[in-house]
Design an enzyme around this catalytic site. Sequence first.
Site, PDB file in Angstrom:
ATOM      1  N   HIS A  30     -69.510 -29.099  84.178  1.00 21.82           N
ATOM      2  CA  HIS A  30     -68.264 -28.579  83.591  1.00 21.82           C
ATOM      3  C   HIS A  30     -68.123 -27.139  84.084  1.00 21.82           C
ATOM      4  O   HIS A  30     -69.070 -26.352  83.984  1.00 21.82           O
ATOM      5  CB  HIS A  30     -68.371 -28.620  82.070  1.00 21.82           C
ATOM      6  N   ARG A  88     -58.252 -23.364  79.503  1.00 22.74           N
ATOM      7  CA  ARG A  88     -57.476 -23.263  80.755  1.00 22.74           C
ATOM      8  C   ARG A  88     -56.153 -24.012  80.637  1.00 22.74           C
ATOM      9  O   ARG A  88     -55.127 -23.584  81.147  1.00 22.74           O
ATOM     10  CB  ARG A  88     -58.297 -23.821  81.921  1.00 22.74           C
TER      11      ARG A  88
END
Length: 552
Positions: A318, A338
């Site tokens: 990740h 994000r």
Amino acid sequence: MYPAYMGESIRKVEASRERRLEETRPRVGDQEKAALLTEFHPDFIKEGMRELLVGPNRGEPTPNEVAALLEGNSRVNPDKINLGKVDHDVDVLVIGCGGAGASAALLAQENGAKTLLVTKLRLGDANTVGAQAGTQAADRSNDSPAIHYLDTIGGGRFDNIPELVEALVRDAPSVIKWLEELGVNWDKNPDGSMHELSGGGASRLRLHSARDYTGLEEMRVLRDEVHNRCIDYLEFSPVIELVMDDKGQVAGAILVNLETNELTLVRAGAVIMATGGAGRLHIQGFPTTNHYGATADGLVLAYRVGAELIFMDTMQYHPTGAAYPVQILGQLVTEKVRTLGAQLVNAEGEQFIMSLEPRDVVASANIRECRHMKGITTPTGELGVWLDSPMIDLLRGEGTIARELPAMVRQFGRYNIDITKEPMLVYPTLHYQNGGIKIDPDGATTIPGLFAAGECMGGVHGRNRLIGNSTLDIFVFGRRAGKAAARYAREVKLGALTLDHVGKWQAELKEAGITESRPATPLLLPNYARQPDDYLADYARKTLSSGQIKVA
Ligand code: MEZ
């Protein structure tokens, strides 16, 4: 609170915010992507893998840490097991109780099977509860399962097994409804419609969320449902060996009670493996987002009875694990940060990647920045880049971070970092096992009587999973496997129970020239007390000292 020496870089991040509000980074092209992955993604570090020496996937590259376990020895001595004394006789045995195991048990029971759920730790101790951002399902008017299919295949580097992806995207909208009927509180808009966001590699808004603790909410409801329907379960009872019958079918399992060390024999018409992933093997020395039980147990057990694996040479890192403070090293900084608009920037305050590229691309770009001396070094020697969270409130209005990311705010707030005002320091962290046990769309493996669902299976995500597709696959394939296993168990005629496969396995190890002592597997729990003769710790030490990970 960040150490004073990071202040200069943080000021550069702040100073570039206004410019970056207007800045859009171009998407990474195909050639650039290939170069980025080959040079920086851990899957491409040759020393991190080796070919398997035994079993159906012999000759295929597999991370060293996984290979060591797959080639391990059984924890049981077949001569000392009395297969005549069956403790539990059931139609369907489900091993593991995260989202996949719980869904499988519910559907098996609903389809008339006498079902037993067994789990190494407690009900719900699984990676499911750590999933934060949401679950993908194409249920909006500008979206469709076909578009979801294309996004998923594109993210998976076009290697996904098409029939599995088809099952995933087709079942997705009904899974969201099923979970809502069971009690999941999805985020909604004021008009009652679903509040949906996008994610890396997704071309539409289709992430269904419960703030930033989606998996916890999903597991809460499933665990309640297992209780409500009075499904039998055993906790702290990991499976240490599968049991076959003399017709070559999987026919049960041997469990160990972690408190008393007593063994229990379960006979079952069908067995569903739902043991989750392998993050706690700390592949290539990476920290992980995974829970303590994620030690590849299902892979090991299935492999020893001859089940084929697929895509074992690919893991997901990740892009945004916490790099600071060290107390939360490797913990998940959800992609939702994000999704909501936070940008990735280097020590100079430069945005170096479009933040919502697929995870393999973003993770590689983060590693590149650090290797090119554009990262920040922490007091404990970790490296990281900035995830500029305050951008979110600038883009979407004050209060968005507090409303959408309460878990993140709390996680960093504990260490006096206010993510509404300060960026987060992040670095890739081992998050997910892209490959696993090979299945068909009903969860059937290559061995009769053995089904698999959730992170321990592979194929649906190809070589890189998209956000929110695992909190989907656990339900899709958990449900499918539960139903198919109940049907299979109704018809199967079991023969005499046997552990002959253990002897055959040992002979195969010997024939392959593996004479050194092998670790007893499955591992069950990670070993953080580094002992000189510890096989896995040895691997970790070697990889770390080779300097592959921390390249300053
Ligand atoms: O799908 C995931 O891995 C997920 C939802 C993680 C996250 O970033 O929140």
